[in-house]
Structures are given as structure tokens and as C-alpha cells.
Design an enzyme around this catalytic site. Structure first.
Site, PDB file in Angstrom:
ATOM      1  CG  HIS A  15      -1.507  -1.867   1.143  1.00  0.00           C
ATOM      2  ND1 HIS A  15      -1.555  -1.976   1.635  1.00  0.00           N
ATOM      3  CD2 HIS A  15      -2.589  -2.071   0.687  1.00  0.00           C
ATOM      4  CE1 HIS A  15      -1.797  -3.840   2.732  1.00  0.00           C
ATOM      5  NE2 HIS A  15      -2.985  -2.955   1.235  1.00  0.00           N
TER       6      HIS A  15
HETATM    7 FE1  FES Z   1      -0.121  -1.760   4.042  1.00  0.00          FE
HETATM    8 FE2  FES Z   1       3.032  -2.502   3.990  1.00  0.00          FE
HETATM    9  S1  FES Z   1       1.910  -0.017   3.461  1.00  0.00           S
HETATM   10  S2  FES Z   1       1.025  -3.428   3.879  1.00  0.00           S
END
Ligand code: FES
Length: 147
Positions: free
Chosen positions: A111
Site C-alpha cells: 500500500h
Molecule cells: Fe500496507 Fe505495508 S503499506 S502492508
């Protein structure tokens, strides 16, 4: 779990090795002077620059470089968001979410959370906290005991 001894004698400046401790990847990064110099520039951009939040950093690593010896970073390579393993990017450049002036560090592929060369998370990322620093100590100049 049992402590894990790691020989760091062959790790060159700018190189990182991965050990395994309690089933987790533990990164051991030998930081260059250039990598270390980035750390003091970032204070305003970080969620927890001195790593004072409980649970992620032993008291003895609650400093700017988050380690015992500034040259050696030892941290658990698991993102504090949902547990993916961030990838390393050891040169400055552009990244998603950081614009064109990222100085390098770690980027989580899941993410997009971005961390610096001490595993400190930048503001406004999905990951809420810095990457964990495990318990460890130096047995001698070239051996670390994790755990
Ligand atoms: Fe979501 Fe690393 S940013 S698991």
C-alpha cells in the site's frame, strides 16, 4: 524462540543481509555515511522521529539512528500496516507518494508506505509506526546476537 547469531564480517558498506529470527526476516544494513546523513534531515517528515512510541523500539534504540552502533541498522522487515515485507531502495530518487526527492530507504509494495534508512515511517502513510527493532547486542565487532 532461540537467539540467533549473525556474522556481519562480510557485509560491505551500503549492503544489507537478512537473518531469520522467530520466523521473521531481520534486516541488517551497514549504513554508509551518506545514508546516515539523510537521517537528520527528515525530522519534520516523520511520524515518530525519535521512536518513542511504545512497542516498536527498545529504549536503547530510541535515538535518531535507532541502533546501538549508528553504522549498523537491525530491524524487523515487516510493515507495521498489514505485514507485507518492504523492499529496499538504496538510492535517492522518485517514489509513489514521496515525489521526486525521496532520499532512499524502504518502500512497502502493498500500500505504498515509505520508510527511511532507520525504518522510520513518513507521515501520511498507511503504516502507523516505525519498523520494529528487535532485541539484539554485539557479541564482538563482527557478530550480532538477535533475541
Ligand atoms: Fe500496507 Fe505495508 S503499506 S502492508
Amino acid at each position: 524462540g532461540a537467539p540467533v547469531q549473525v556474522d556481519i564480517s562480510a557485509v560491505a558498506p551500503g549492503q544489507m543481509i537478512t537473518a531469520e529470527w522467530q520466523g521473521k526476516p531481520v534486516w541488517i544494513l551497514r549504513r554508509t555515511p551518506e545514508m546516515l546523513a539523510t537521517l537528520s534531515k527528515l525530522t519534520d517528515d516523520l511520524v515518530d522521529p525519535m521512536s518513542q512510541r511504545p512497542g516498536f523500539t527498545p529504549e536503547w534504540a530510541q535515538n535518531e539512528h535507532r541502533s546501538i552502533n549508528p553504522e549498523w541498522m537491525v530491524m524487523v522487515g515487516i510493515c507495521t500496516h498489514l505485514g507485507c515485507s518492504p523492499s529496499s531502495r538504496f538510492a535517492a530518487g522518485t517514489s509513489q507518494g514521496m515525489g521526486s526527492d525521496w532520499l532512499g530507504g524502504y518502500l512497502c509494495p502493498c500500500h505504498g508506505s515509505v520508510f527511511d534508512f532507520a525504518g522510520r515511517v513518513f507521515k501520511n502513510m498507511p503504516a502507523p509506526d516505525n519498523l520494529p527493532v528487535p532485541p539484539y547486542y554485539f557479541i564482538d565487532d563482527t557478530n550480532i546476537m538477535i533475541g
